[in-house]
Design a protein around this motif. Structure first.
Motif, PDB file in Angstrom:
ATOM      1  N   ALA C  87      32.008  42.856  43.661  1.00  0.00           N
ATOM      2  CA  ALA C  87      33.356  42.532  43.206  1.00  0.00           C
ATOM      3  C   ALA C  87      33.389  42.447  41.687  1.00  0.00           C
ATOM      4  N   ALA C  88      32.374  41.816  41.110  1.00  0.00           N
ATOM      5  CA  ALA C  88      32.339  41.667  39.657  1.00  0.00           C
ATOM      6  C   ALA C  88      32.156  43.024  38.985  1.00  0.00           C
ATOM      7  N   ALA C  89      31.339  43.880  39.592  1.00  0.00           N
ATOM      8  CA  ALA C  89      31.076  45.189  39.001  1.00  0.00           C
ATOM      9  C   ALA C  89      32.347  46.015  38.912  1.00  0.00           C
ATOM     10  N   SER C  90      33.279  45.753  39.802  1.00  0.00           N
ATOM     11  CA  SER C  90      34.504  46.538  39.779  1.00  0.00           C
ATOM     12  C   SER C  90      35.584  45.826  38.970  1.00  0.00           C
ATOM     13  N   GLY C  91      35.238  44.704  38.370  1.00  0.00           N
ATOM     14  CA  GLY C  91      36.125  44.114  37.380  1.00  0.00           C
ATOM     15  C   GLY C  91      37.152  43.129  37.895  1.00  0.00           C
TER      16      GLY C  91
END
Lengths: 294, 285, 430
Positions: C87-91
């Protein structure tokens, strides 16, 4: 002629677009990223161009090279077992015996079992302290003490994982080969028998050529499945003991989600794809040159 | 293969065959038997030593839980989602790959014929290689945690595979049957619908069955792309019986039995088509 | 017949999207009627609280705060880290996330978690065990509020000890091995100790408890490895020796906590180091355990010289993400979940982190007294795994070499030296 080309493309394009968009584009991105030292989460740092450093790291990293070895071992063993068991059971099911139709149906059951269920089931069966396999073998007096089936740091554990995987997957080979066997005209057998050919000769000269197309399909499918194996290892051993069952895919996953090094993970996965390509291109060349006809 | 009949070893052969048939049946049944027992027995009896093969207490408690209980809520959603994803993904890829397969089979241009291999190459891609890029793409179009998103992703690996199967099958259909229609000036779509599809039914059923089973089985994408009841599939729901420090083997077994039933029923019912479709089709490469 | 089947399949494929679309529409209409702040939160299926408990707590919170609506997601523990990362990697993604004690460093360094140091009242800091706060602490800043407190206790089988003529549970780690030897020699049970040494966080956790017990530490102030000597080395030597002596079950090498519970619960072990949850299952649930009423629990002992109580911090906390657009409401939500009243209400499932709870035995859930007494001692001594931004990498390397030593492929000293070397090397690659 032009109109045919137009129709051909019109029919082909939707599939090509979907595949290119969902696999092709991300894959090109993966190739690109593999040349960077790219943190997975780019809040704090930016990707830094490193050329082929990630690939060099892969080749000098003993853990990852171990992973390549485990993957090849898994694939080769699983391909051989799948084909061996597939051919043998197909030949058995091609004989006449009571309840043949029932057994032919039965044989397909494991193949339909979801991989997750299969992995959990076999982990449960292999359990060193209360597993059914231990109980069965001790009660039959085949082994004295309960054994740690998934505890060997050599290739033993991987072998047990392959067995669990093969149990589920070889039925597909069986039904492919069985269909091939059924297409061999009976007259041919009669003809060679008159020539006085023995069992082995018949197998090599008639049976094997008859099922070869089916075997090639099985070979390609099993190779692809084997070389990118992840689920069953992740669920059964989580890579242990002492990393003896970590495969290439496992290292990709670990790099990406554990170590958050997207660049390195991408390089690992490119290596994985390359290995699969080499095998499959070899097979395709083989299929074409031999001019297989069904 | 009546090779030994003329050797006069009929009885030996008889014993030989039945021995291996029984061995085969046992090797297939035993793990299933244990899966079912594990779903019905108390955990205490399952971890006993020495192990009793028929546990003293059998109950349907776990199945009740799965179908009506609190713990089973996610599982029931997952069952629905799995069915929808399997049908959506297979349906979409079937249409795409039927068109592509027809094109590749009937108009194999010099360069186009290589496209099959290009497509198959994408099938070889390990999911981890494209997982994160895919996740970011799905996020941008708000399809994470939806069965739509998952279906689209599944279509990407089903389409090349089904194209391969269907192309092989259409290859085995003689071109002549279409010629009359071509002369009549019918469009290619009509020819495909009216003439090719009816003949290709075994191949189509095989392809659809394989597609359904492959999406039913898929775990890794589903694990990363879904986590809500609205989107998780059965493999994820079963894996979720793993708690932080413990694994509920009983529930996993019960869930496993339920999850295995639909594909097993399909495979058994449609086995004949599967064999026909796979052999006269894909084996031609 | 064949044609009909094809038509049927095609029809189904075509109709399904319509039905789904229709249901999707309905939901949208419903949501539009109210316009509260919407939060999304990520939990695990079974922390100590079940999914239903978290839903109930959330429903109670929403009742008190009608203008906050929370959508909940539950994943398995194994998937939690990957989910947060993806989730964090996709911002974008969740507002509130459940975090394990080993992640704040990584998540803070990666900018996933919001620093809420200023929002935490000083009064609250003192009322909660200080070890609990370590669950959300990184470089002196707080990145969340602790929620579920847990540690590994020493569980023992009272009947087996009695049969062996042992009057009290072990006071030191060496005591435990000595008692195990007596139990083994009397033939009461073949392998008296079961551990969770699978190559995963399990083996590392067991190792950390022992490192704590032998007074070891992992790194010096400059980040140089220390675990390959002193307490760190003693801990691994202890593990290997207990295997060689035949008092530790060799099956430990692929066991996770759950296997410990099963082995101990089926009466095949006298000792096990395990988490809180094992107590009520092994001691009270007769459908899962054969040793009901025989289970004793004490804090894991230390070496008796430097350390009396060994304990590892296995807690989880609630954090707010950097990407959250409503951090205020998110804070309110996690303050509610971690409040002393909510924690006390669900105390039968997870022991509260609030010190006051342990001073009021009248509020204790029934039958948990021995556990709570042990918890009170252990929670005061929580030992932390190293707080590293690249914790997963560190732990992965440790797991591999711990197992190599336990499989006798390397001596404990060589294994830990190799681990130290690889950790330093990999650090340069990050």
């Amino acid at each position: 002629m032009k109109r045919t080309t137009y129709t051909a493309w019109k029919f082909l394009l939707p599939a090509m677009l979907v595949v290119a968009g969902i696999v092709g584009f991300p894959f090109i991105k993966t190739i690109y990223i593999s040349l960077f030292n790219a943190p997975l989460i780019a809040y704090t740092q930016k990707a830094e161009w490193v050329g082929f450093k990630n690939f060099i790291y892969a080749f000098i990293n003993p853990s990852f090279m171990g992973g390549v070895f485990h993957t090849l071992y898994f694939s080769l063993l699983s391909i051989s077992l799948n084909i061996l068991l597939g051919v043998l059971t197909a030949m058995l099911l091609n004989q006449k015996f009571f309840g043949r139709a029932f057994v032919r149906t039965l044989v397909i059951l494991p193949w339909a079992l979801p991989t997750v269920v299969n992995a959990v089931l076999w982990r449960w069966i292999y359990n060193p302290t209360y597993g059914a396999l231990n109980a069965l073998l001790t009660q039959l007096h085949i082994i004295q003490n309960y054994r740690d089936w998934l505890g060997s740091a050599g290739l033993g554990t991987m072998t047990m994982v392959v067995l669990a995987d093969t149990w589920k997957n070889y039925p597909l080979v069986t039904i492919l080969v069985l269909a091939g066997l059924q297409m061999i005209p009976k007259e041919i057998y009669e003809a060679v028998k008159v020539d006085g050919a023995n069992w082995w000769n018949i197998f090599w000269r008639i049976t094997l050529p008859g099922v070869r197309p089916a075997l090639l399909v099985a070979l390609v499918l099993k190779t692809i499945d084997g070389l990118r194996v992840f689920d069953i290892v992740y669920l059964m051993t989580s890579g242990g003991p002492a990393s003896a069952t970590k495969t290439i895919s496992f290292y990709v996953y670990q790099e990406a989600f554990g170590f958050l090094r997207l660049g390195q993970a991408s390089a690992f996965s490119i290596i994985n794809v390359t290995i699969i390509f080499v095998f499959v291109i070899f097979y395709i060349k083989f299929i074409r040159s031999e001019g297989v006809s069904g | 293969m009546r090779r030994s009949s003329y050797h006069g070893h009929k009885i030996l052969k008889f014993i030989f065959i039945y021995f291996f048939v029984i061995l085969l049946i046992a090797s297939i049944i035993a793990p299933f038997f244990w899966l079912i027992v594990s779903s019905l027995a108390n955990l205490k009896d399952l971890v006993a030593k020495p192990l009793h093969w028929i546990p003293r207490h059998l109950n349907l408690e776990r199945y009740r839980e799965i179908f009506f209980g609190q713990v089973g809520i996610s599982f029931r959603y997952a069952l629905r989602n799995s069915i929808l994803v399997a049908l959506l993904a297979t349906g979409a890829s079937f249409v795409l790959s039927l068109l592509a397969a027809y094109s590749l089979s009937r108009f194999p241009g010099k360069y186009r014929s290589n496209l099959l291999y290009v497509m198959l190459a994408t099938y070889m891609m390990p999911p981890v290689a494209i997982l994160l890029s895919l996740y970011i793409m799905l996020r941008q179009v708000h399809l994470v945690n939806t069965i739509w998103g998952l279906s689209i992703v599944y279509s990407s690996f089903l389409t090349p595979f089904l194209t391969w199967i269907l192309k092989g099958f259409i290859d085995s259909i003689p071109k002549e049957i279409e010629e009359a229609a071509t002369i009549d000036g019918a469009s290619r779509i009509l020819i495909l619908l009216r003439i090719v599809i009816p003949v290709a039914v075994p191949g189509i059923i095989a392809a659809v069955l394989l597609g359904v089973l492959m999406s039913w089985d898929e775990f890794f994408y589903a694990l990363i792309f879904t986590s809500t009841n609205q989107a998780i599939t059965l493999p994820v729901a079963i894996a979720q019986f793993t708690k932080r420090h413990s694994i509920d083997y009983g529930m996993m077994a019960a869930g496993g039995v339920v999850a295995a039933l639909p594909p097993i029923i399909l495979a058994v019912l449609l086995q004949r088509y599967l064999i026909q479709g796979l052999t006269s089709g894909s084996v031609k490469g | 017949m064949k044609r009909k089947m094809v038509v049927l399949v095609l029809l189904m494929v075509l109709l399904l999207p319509l039905t789904i679309f229709a249901t999707g529409q309905k939901e949208k209409v419903k949501k539009k009627e109210k316009q509260p702040v919407k939060l999304s939160a990520l939990f695990i299926k079974q922390a100590s609280y079940s999914e239903q408990d978290v839903r109930n707590m959330t429903a109670e919170f929403e009742k008190e705060n009608p203008l906050i609506r929370i959508s909940l997601e539950f994943v398995s523990y194994e998937a939690l880290h990957d989910k947060i990362i993806a989730a964090a990697a996709s911002g974008s993604g969740y507002d509130v996330i459940l975090i394990d004690v080993i992640w704040p460093a990584e998540f803070a360094a990666q900018g996933i978690l919001r620093d809420i140091t200023k929002e935490i009242p000083k009064s609250m800091l003192d009322k909660v065990f200080s070890g609990a706060w370590d669950t959300v602490l990184y470089k002196g800043r707080y990145y969340g509020i602790p929620w579920i407190l847990d540690t590994e206790y020493l569980f023992y089988n009272k009947e087996m000890l009695k049969k062996a003529g042992i009057s009290a549970p072990p006071k030191t780690l060496n005591d435990m091995v000595d008692q195990a030897k007596i139990i083994k020699n009397k033939g009461i049970v073949k392998y008296p100790i079961i551990w969770a040494w699978q190559q995963s966080e399990n083996v590392f956790l067991n190792y950390v408890v022992l490192v704590a017990g032998f007074g070891g530490s992992f790194f010096d102030a400059n980040g140089n490895p220390l675990f390959n000597s002193g307490g760190g080395l003693k801990a691994l030597e202890y593990m290997v020796q207990s295997l060689k002596d035949g008092v530790s079950n060799p099956a430990s090498l692929q066991a996770i906590s759950d296997d410990e519970l099963r082995v101990f619960g089926s009466g095949q072990a006298a000792f096990a180091l395990n988490w809180t949850y094992m107590y009520s299952i092994a001691n009270t649930d007769s459908s899962q355990s054969k040793v009901v009423g025989q289970v004793g629990v004490v804090p894991t002992p230390g070496d008796g010289e430097h350390v009396q109580i060994a304990s590892v911090n296995g807690s989880m906390g609630l954090g707010i993400t950097q990407s959250s657009k409503n951090p205020k409401e998110a804070l309110k939500y996690i303050e509610y979940l971690t409040s002393s009243s909510v924690e006390a209400k669900y105390a039968n499932l997870s022991l509260p982190m609030w010190k006051s709870f342990y001073e009021e035995p009248s509020k204790w859930p029934k039958g948990q007294k021995p556990l709570i007494n042990a918890a009170k001692l252990s929670f005061a001594k929580l030992y932390n795994r190293p707080m590293l931004a690249h914790y997963t990498q560190f732990s992965t390397i440790m797991q591999k070499y711990l197992q190599k030593a336990l499989l006798y492929q390397m001596s404990p000293k060589d294994a830990l030296d190799a681990a130290a070397k690889e950790i330093v090397q990999e650090k340069a690659n990050n």
